[in-house]
Design a protein around this motif. Sequence first.
Motif, mmCIF file in Angstrom:
data_model
loop_
_atom_site.group_PDB
_atom_site.id
_atom_site.type_symbol
_atom_site.label_atom_id
_atom_site.label_comp_id
_atom_site.label_asym_id
_atom_site.label_seq_id
_atom_site.Cartn_x
_atom_site.Cartn_y
_atom_site.Cartn_z
ATOM 1 N N ALA A 40 1.771 -9.516 9.882
ATOM 2 C CA ALA A 40 0.454 -10.037 9.517
ATOM 3 C C ALA A 40 0.051 -9.579 8.120
ATOM 4 N N ILE A 41 0.260 -8.306 7.806
ATOM 5 C CA ILE A 41 -0.105 -7.787 6.485
ATOM 6 C C ILE A 41 0.673 -8.493 5.382
ATOM 7 N N CYS A 42 1.974 -8.647 5.580
ATOM 8 C CA CYS A 42 2.817 -9.281 4.560
ATOM 9 C C CYS A 42 2.449 -10.754 4.381
ATOM 10 N N SER A 45 -1.136 -11.086 2.874
ATOM 11 C CA SER A 45 -1.101 -10.677 1.466
ATOM 12 C C SER A 45 -0.498 -11.776 0.604
ATOM 13 N N ASP A 46 0.598 -12.347 1.075
ATOM 14 C CA ASP A 46 1.218 -13.444 0.338
ATOM 15 C C ASP A 46 0.259 -14.624 0.210
ATOM 16 N N ALA A 47 -0.423 -14.938 1.291
ATOM 17 C CA ALA A 47 -1.369 -16.057 1.266
ATOM 18 C C ALA A 47 -2.474 -15.804 0.245
ATOM 19 N N ALA A 48 -2.980 -14.574 0.196
ATOM 20 C CA ALA A 48 -4.031 -14.230 -0.759
ATOM 21 C C ALA A 48 -3.528 -14.344 -2.190
ATOM 22 N N LEU A 49 -2.301 -13.892 -2.431
ATOM 23 C CA LEU A 49 -1.733 -13.954 -3.782
ATOM 24 C C LEU A 49 -1.456 -15.394 -4.200
ATOM 25 N N ILE A 50 -0.962 -16.193 -3.275
ATOM 26 C CA ILE A 50 -0.714 -17.607 -3.576
ATOM 27 C C ILE A 50 -2.021 -18.311 -3.898
ATOM 28 N N ALA A 51 -3.047 -18.056 -3.084
ATOM 29 C CA ALA A 51 -4.347 -18.675 -3.322
ATOM 30 C C ALA A 51 -4.913 -18.249 -4.671
ATOM 31 N N ALA A 130 5.545 6.881 13.401
ATOM 32 C CA ALA A 130 4.455 6.842 12.434
ATOM 33 C C ALA A 130 3.267 6.137 13.068
ATOM 34 N N SER A 131 2.096 6.486 12.583
ATOM 35 C CA SER A 131 0.885 5.865 13.108
ATOM 36 C C SER A 131 0.734 4.461 12.554
ATOM 37 N N ALA A 132 -0.108 3.677 13.201
ATOM 38 C CA ALA A 132 -0.358 2.320 12.718
ATOM 39 C C ALA A 132 -0.947 2.352 11.317
ATOM 40 N N ARG A 133 -1.788 3.332 11.047
ATOM 41 C CA ARG A 133 -2.397 3.437 9.710
ATOM 42 C C ARG A 133 -1.343 3.693 8.644
ATOM 43 N N THR A 134 -0.387 4.568 8.943
ATOM 44 C CA THR A 134 0.675 4.868 7.983
ATOM 45 C C THR A 134 1.557 3.650 7.739
ATOM 46 N N VAL A 135 1.912 2.956 8.799
ATOM 47 C CA VAL A 135 2.741 1.759 8.674
ATOM 48 C C VAL A 135 2.015 0.689 7.871
ATOM 49 N N ALA A 136 0.730 0.502 8.143
ATOM 50 C CA ALA A 136 -0.054 -0.495 7.417
ATOM 51 C C ALA A 136 -0.151 -0.140 5.939
ATOM 52 N N ALA A 137 -0.380 1.141 5.643
ATOM 53 C CA ALA A 137 -0.483 1.568 4.252
ATOM 54 C C ALA A 137 0.829 1.349 3.510
ATOM 55 N N THR A 138 1.937 1.619 4.186
ATOM 56 C CA THR A 138 3.252 1.402 3.561
ATOM 57 C C THR A 138 3.488 -0.076 3.285
ATOM 58 N N LEU A 140 1.265 -2.396 2.826
ATOM 59 C CA LEU A 140 0.367 -2.813 1.738
ATOM 60 C C LEU A 140 0.902 -2.349 0.381
ATOM 61 N N ALA A 141 1.382 -1.110 0.326
ATOM 62 C CA ALA A 141 1.893 -0.581 -0.940
ATOM 63 C C ALA A 141 3.140 -1.318 -1.385
ATOM 64 N N LEU A 142 4.057 -1.580 -0.452
ATOM 65 C CA LEU A 142 5.287 -2.286 -0.802
ATOM 66 C C LEU A 142 5.006 -3.711 -1.260
ATOM 67 N N THR A 143 3.881 -4.266 -0.837
ATOM 68 C CA THR A 143 3.519 -5.625 -1.240
ATOM 69 C C THR A 143 2.778 -5.638 -2.566
ATOM 70 N N TRP A 144 1.705 -4.852 -2.657
ATOM 71 C CA TRP A 144 0.809 -4.943 -3.807
ATOM 72 C C TRP A 144 1.247 -4.122 -5.005
ATOM 73 N N LEU A 145 2.178 -3.174 -4.827
ATOM 74 C CA LEU A 145 2.694 -2.404 -5.955
ATOM 75 C C LEU A 145 4.002 -2.978 -6.483
ATOM 76 N N ASN A 146 4.358 -4.140 -6.016
ATOM 77 C CA ASN A 146 5.576 -4.805 -6.474
ATOM 78 C C ASN A 146 5.213 -5.775 -7.595
ATOM 79 N N PRO A 147 5.615 -5.494 -8.829
ATOM 80 C CA PRO A 147 5.242 -6.383 -9.936
ATOM 81 C C PRO A 147 5.820 -7.783 -9.808
ATOM 82 N N HIS A 148 6.953 -7.905 -9.105
ATOM 83 C CA HIS A 148 7.562 -9.227 -8.961
ATOM 84 C C HIS A 148 6.677 -10.163 -8.144
#
Length: 225
Positions: A40-42, A45-51, A130-138, A140-148
């Motif tokens: 869901a996060i991925c 996030s992609d939908a938001a970036l595309i929009a 890992a907790s759900a919060r940790t997984v979600a944060a990871t 999000l970071a792998l998505t939004w900190l990726n310059p590509h």
Amino acid sequence: MTIFLAGLGLGLSLIVAIGAQNVFVLRQGIRREYVALVVAICAVSDAALIAAGVAGLGAAITAHPWITVAARFGGAAFLLGYAALAARRALRPSDRGMDVQAVEVPTAEAGEPNASSERVATRAVVAPTASARTVAATALALTWLNPHVYLDTVLLVGSVGASQGDLRWLFAAGAMTASVLWFSTLGYGSRLLSGVLARPGAWRVLDGVIAVVMVVLALSLAFGG
């Protein structure tokens, strides 16, 4: 429909590749750990970036190149940290692997003294590490900190979508659908590998591979531009 399929095709062509985000989704899928949350996060996030790209954010990024530079080095630092964690898991495993649980049903009527049980099904599961919060944060970071993601999803998909005129949002819908299909397939389809990874040694190999991939991607971001 042609415009929708064009967006779907472009979205798939950009997202189906070996990358930090896909590797993370694959690992979570194999472990069956918060898969729906990660997918869901991925996808969202992609939908938001595309929009954002179709709405014109790509022009703003082009005018302010420091945004991609900051994302490039921030993403590289994060990937190196994630690689260190994966390497630690490979070198110091938990020795649990995947626990195979058997589902048992009685072969005799309930209440009989000689009632016995037999195994009728098994399934491999992994206790959450890992907790759900940790997984979600990871995720999000792998998505939004990726310059590509800004170059491909926002600039490329956004510019192509914007060129479709009144049908640009139909094109965007196709690209968003590609993300949903890909991440769902990767997250839920990867569980087919759970049998192969039933031993701790297999997880050590997987984490070792993840560590190497993350380091390569981090160096590519930092020095490849």
